[in-house]
Design a protein around this motif. Sequence first.
Motif, short mmCIF file in Angstrom:
data_model
loop_
_atom_site.label_atom_id
_atom_site.label_comp_id
_atom_site.label_asym_id
_atom_site.label_seq_id
_atom_site.Cartn_x
_atom_site.Cartn_y
_atom_site.Cartn_z
N UNK A 65 11.37 69.27 9.65
CA UNK A 65 11.58 68.21 10.62
C UNK A 65 12.01 66.92 9.94
N UNK A 66 11.39 66.61 8.80
CA UNK A 66 11.73 65.40 8.06
C UNK A 66 13.17 65.46 7.55
N UNK A 67 13.57 66.62 7.03
CA UNK A 67 14.94 66.78 6.54
C UNK A 67 15.95 66.67 7.68
N UNK A 68 15.62 67.26 8.82
CA UNK A 68 16.50 67.19 9.98
C UNK A 68 16.68 65.74 10.43
N UNK A 74 18.87 63.85 7.97
CA UNK A 74 20.29 64.16 8.17
C UNK A 74 20.86 63.34 9.32
N UNK A 75 20.12 63.27 10.42
CA UNK A 75 20.60 62.56 11.60
C UNK A 75 20.69 61.06 11.38
N UNK A 76 19.71 60.50 10.65
CA UNK A 76 19.65 59.05 10.50
C UNK A 76 20.42 58.51 9.30
N UNK A 77 20.66 59.36 8.30
CA UNK A 77 21.33 58.89 7.08
C UNK A 77 22.66 59.59 6.85
N UNK A 78 22.63 60.91 6.81
CA UNK A 78 23.85 61.66 6.46
C UNK A 78 24.92 61.51 7.54
N UNK A 136 30.99 56.88 8.94
CA UNK A 136 31.59 55.71 8.28
C UNK A 136 32.74 56.13 7.37
N UNK A 137 32.59 57.29 6.71
CA UNK A 137 33.65 57.76 5.80
C UNK A 137 34.89 58.19 6.57
N UNK A 138 34.71 58.76 7.76
CA UNK A 138 35.85 59.22 8.55
C UNK A 138 36.41 58.15 9.48
N UNK A 139 35.64 57.09 9.70
CA UNK A 139 36.10 56.03 10.60
C UNK A 139 36.02 56.40 12.07
N UNK A 140 35.35 57.48 12.42
CA UNK A 140 35.23 57.94 13.80
C UNK A 140 33.98 57.34 14.45
N UNK A 141 33.97 56.04 14.66
CA UNK A 141 32.79 55.39 15.25
C UNK A 141 32.56 55.81 16.70
N UNK A 187 25.95 52.14 16.71
CA UNK A 187 25.09 52.68 15.66
C UNK A 187 23.62 52.42 15.99
N UNK A 188 23.33 51.22 16.50
CA UNK A 188 21.95 50.88 16.86
C UNK A 188 21.46 51.77 18.00
N UNK A 189 22.30 51.98 19.01
CA UNK A 189 21.93 52.87 20.11
C UNK A 189 21.70 54.29 19.62
N UNK A 190 22.53 54.73 18.68
CA UNK A 190 22.41 56.07 18.13
C UNK A 190 21.06 56.23 17.42
N UNK A 191 20.68 55.26 16.61
CA UNK A 191 19.42 55.34 15.87
C UNK A 191 18.23 55.35 16.84
N UNK A 192 18.27 54.47 17.85
CA UNK A 192 17.18 54.43 18.83
C UNK A 192 17.09 55.76 19.58
N UNK A 193 18.22 56.31 19.97
CA UNK A 193 18.23 57.57 20.73
C UNK A 193 17.71 58.73 19.90
N UNK A 194 18.08 58.78 18.63
CA UNK A 194 17.60 59.85 17.74
C UNK A 194 16.09 59.74 17.56
#
Length: 329
Positions: A14-17, A20-24, A30-35, A175-182
């Motif tokens: 669960x921690x690894x998952x 991945x969602x919050x960091x990777x 950011x690398x692909x520019x697909x915000x 990005x903020x909404x994404x983090x809160x939702x995750x």
Amino acid sequence: MGKSRANTVKIVSAALFLLVLLVVVPLLIAATGRSDLYYTLTSVALLSIISAGVWITFYIGRINIGQGAYALMGGYVSASLVMNYGVSFWLTLPLAGLFCAAASVLIGLPILRLRGVYFAMVTLVLTEVTRLLALAVPTITNGASGIVSIPLPAGISFFGITLVPDFATLANPRLAFYIVSVLLMALCFLGLYRLAHSRIGQLCQSLQQNEELASSIGVNIAYLRVIAYALSSFLGGVGGAMFASISQSIYPSSFTVADSVNFMLNCFLGGLGYVLGPMLGTFVLYFGWDLLFETGEFQLLIFSTVLIALMLVLPNGLLSLTLPHKRRA
């Protein structure tokens, strides 16, 4: 010793998952520019939360096709409190869930006596009734025009220390909404896991097997049904409130009967016997529909055919393919 090791593996997984969602994932975006993918993944996270509510009602042996009603209620409660009374969005989030839970108790007391297709038919009508009610009370909901221009969530400070920044000041609020939702999704499924493995969860599962037998050994089946339905509606309200904030608007058509059906299908496809079933089912259905966009007018036909085939081949959901040794969450 074996049980302790299994629990450790689950915690690490669960921690690894979550890592991945919050960091990777943000690094890859950011690398692909697909915000724009932030909004897509945020939608998947929120839809899985709402679908998790449907999973709870399945856990007590009820087919719930009315979750869209509570998502719509939650969106309107949050938007109204923010726009009309200046309440902080972060406070409206639990209030929207509690309002939907209270409404579900009043609605559930009579309808939870029904079973099978009869309960499903009533809940199916519930979503449409809620939509029509939103149109019928324009003084609260603004009718067909909906509530628009909802401000972004403000910051949260404690003794001068900023715990949550003001989303309006951020360069990328998505990005903020994404983090809160995750994080909300993680809390939701952690709570769902604890519920499924608790004494209450076992009692709820007994309702799914045989209500008469459960009642004969002293289980208060009416109480458990109402509690499960209230928890289900709470998750629907929270998910709807988040959607209203992200889109900065809410309309009577924001959640329809089709959405309620999809919430149910998410649970079926992922696997009713697995806690993570709604999450996987939401991901597959959401991206599966988008992948078939290029097929044009055949999109719905191909999508429905594949979905029916999966149900026939994997009646216990996609997770039964990878976890055949586990029959229950």
